[in-house]
Design a protein around this motif. Sequence first.
Motif, short mmCIF file in Angstrom:
data_model
loop_
_atom_site.label_atom_id
_atom_site.label_comp_id
_atom_site.label_asym_id
_atom_site.label_seq_id
_atom_site.Cartn_x
_atom_site.Cartn_y
_atom_site.Cartn_z
N TYR A 1 -58.81 -11.56 17.70
CA TYR A 1 -58.09 -12.79 18.03
C TYR A 1 -56.73 -12.81 17.34
O TYR A 1 -56.53 -12.19 16.28
N LEU A 2 -55.82 -13.55 17.93
CA LEU A 2 -54.54 -13.84 17.27
C LEU A 2 -54.28 -15.33 17.42
O LEU A 2 -53.97 -15.82 18.52
N GLN A 3 -54.44 -16.06 16.33
CA GLN A 3 -54.14 -17.49 16.31
C GLN A 3 -52.66 -17.66 15.98
O GLN A 3 -52.21 -17.19 14.94
N MET A 4 -51.93 -18.30 16.86
CA MET A 4 -50.49 -18.45 16.70
C MET A 4 -50.16 -19.94 16.57
O MET A 4 -50.40 -20.70 17.51
N ASN A 5 -49.65 -20.32 15.43
CA ASN A 5 -49.27 -21.71 15.15
C ASN A 5 -47.77 -21.80 14.95
O ASN A 5 -47.09 -20.80 14.73
N SER A 6 -47.25 -23.01 15.02
CA SER A 6 -45.82 -23.26 14.79
C SER A 6 -44.97 -22.31 15.63
O SER A 6 -44.03 -21.69 15.12
N LEU A 7 -45.31 -22.21 16.89
CA LEU A 7 -44.63 -21.25 17.76
C LEU A 7 -43.17 -21.62 17.94
O LEU A 7 -42.79 -22.80 17.98
N LYS A 8 -42.35 -20.58 18.07
CA LYS A 8 -40.90 -20.72 18.24
C LYS A 8 -40.50 -20.06 19.56
O LYS A 8 -41.18 -19.14 20.03
N PRO A 9 -39.38 -20.47 20.12
CA PRO A 9 -38.92 -19.81 21.36
C PRO A 9 -38.79 -18.30 21.21
O PRO A 9 -39.04 -17.55 22.18
N GLU A 10 -38.43 -17.84 20.03
CA GLU A 10 -38.28 -16.40 19.82
C GLU A 10 -39.61 -15.66 19.79
O GLU A 10 -39.63 -14.43 19.72
N ASP A 11 -40.72 -16.37 19.83
CA ASP A 11 -42.04 -15.74 19.95
C ASP A 11 -42.37 -15.41 21.41
O ASP A 11 -43.40 -14.77 21.66
N GLY B 1 -55.60 -15.64 27.07
CA GLY B 1 -55.20 -16.77 26.25
C GLY B 1 -53.72 -17.07 26.23
O GLY B 1 -53.30 -18.04 25.60
N GLY B 2 -52.92 -16.26 26.89
CA GLY B 2 -51.49 -16.54 26.93
C GLY B 2 -51.19 -17.75 27.79
O GLY B 2 -52.07 -18.30 28.47
N GLY B 3 -49.94 -18.19 27.74
CA GLY B 3 -49.54 -19.33 28.54
C GLY B 3 -48.21 -19.89 28.11
O GLY B 3 -47.47 -19.25 27.35
N LEU B 4 -47.92 -21.09 28.60
CA LEU B 4 -46.68 -21.79 28.29
C LEU B 4 -46.97 -22.89 27.28
O LEU B 4 -47.90 -23.69 27.49
N VAL B 5 -46.20 -22.93 26.22
CA VAL B 5 -46.40 -23.94 25.18
C VAL B 5 -45.04 -24.39 24.65
O VAL B 5 -44.07 -23.62 24.69
N PHE C 1 -50.88 3.97 17.99
CA PHE C 1 -52.03 3.48 18.76
C PHE C 1 -52.14 4.19 20.10
O PHE C 1 -51.15 4.34 20.82
N GLY C 2 -53.37 4.59 20.44
CA GLY C 2 -53.58 5.33 21.68
C GLY C 2 -54.17 4.51 22.80
O GLY C 2 -54.12 4.92 23.97
N SER C 3 -54.70 3.36 22.47
CA SER C 3 -55.35 2.52 23.49
C SER C 3 -54.71 1.15 23.50
O SER C 3 -54.57 0.53 22.44
N TRP C 4 -54.38 0.69 24.70
CA TRP C 4 -53.64 -0.57 24.86
C TRP C 4 -54.26 -1.43 25.96
O TRP C 4 -54.81 -0.91 26.94
N GLY C 5 -54.12 -2.74 25.78
CA GLY C 5 -54.46 -3.66 26.84
C GLY C 5 -53.29 -3.81 27.81
O GLY C 5 -52.23 -3.21 27.64
N GLN C 6 -53.50 -4.66 28.82
CA GLN C 6 -52.48 -4.84 29.86
C GLN C 6 -51.44 -5.88 29.46
O GLN C 6 -50.39 -5.99 30.11
N GLY C 7 -51.73 -6.65 28.44
CA GLY C 7 -50.79 -7.65 27.95
C GLY C 7 -51.04 -9.03 28.52
O GLY C 7 -51.60 -9.19 29.61
N THR C 8 -50.61 -10.04 27.77
CA THR C 8 -50.70 -11.43 28.21
C THR C 8 -49.39 -12.12 27.84
O THR C 8 -48.87 -11.94 26.74
N GLN C 9 -48.85 -12.89 28.77
CA GLN C 9 -47.54 -13.52 28.58
C GLN C 9 -47.67 -14.79 27.74
O GLN C 9 -48.51 -15.65 28.01
N VAL C 10 -46.80 -14.88 26.75
CA VAL C 10 -46.67 -16.09 25.94
C VAL C 10 -45.23 -16.58 26.10
O VAL C 10 -44.29 -15.83 25.84
N THR C 11 -45.08 -17.81 26.54
CA THR C 11 -43.76 -18.40 26.71
C THR C 11 -43.69 -19.69 25.91
O THR C 11 -44.53 -20.58 26.07
N VAL C 12 -42.69 -19.76 25.03
CA VAL C 12 -42.51 -20.93 24.17
C VAL C 12 -41.21 -21.61 24.57
O VAL C 12 -40.14 -21.01 24.49
N SER C 13 -41.33 -22.84 25.03
CA SER C 13 -40.15 -23.57 25.47
C SER C 13 -39.58 -24.40 24.33
O SER C 13 -40.32 -24.89 23.46
N SER C 14 -38.27 -24.56 24.35
CA SER C 14 -37.60 -25.32 23.26
C SER C 14 -37.51 -26.79 23.59
O SER C 14 -37.80 -27.22 24.69
#
Length: 125
Positions: free
Chosen positions: A80-90, A8-12, A112-125
Amino acid sequence: QVQLVESGGGLVQAGGSLRLSCAASGLTFSSYIMGWFRQAPGKEREFVASISSSGGSTYYADSVKGRFTVSRDNAKNTVYLQMNSLKPEDTAVYYCAAKWGVRATYYSVADFGSWGQGTQVTVSS
């Protein structure tokens, strides 16, 4: 073994929204606290939010409180993580993590002992 897969990550643009998902397998999902963390370039991984094993309680870092919402569907083994009003610092790589237990509160990375691989979130100004 425990597997966590984020998506679900991406550029926003700033002010926009994204919804991250984390599908879990190899564990009794309803017995695990789930957490979201993030790591920006050159910074340490930091706590974002946690949700109790039942989903009845949540806890947020001050930096995201009122903008992000964590939820879970124990029937689908997904958090799930619903992220609204995203800022560049996110902008960061977002990770989900699993920890046996009940309570939602602040947790450190070491908890925490178990982790996912991660997903990139990029917020442009």
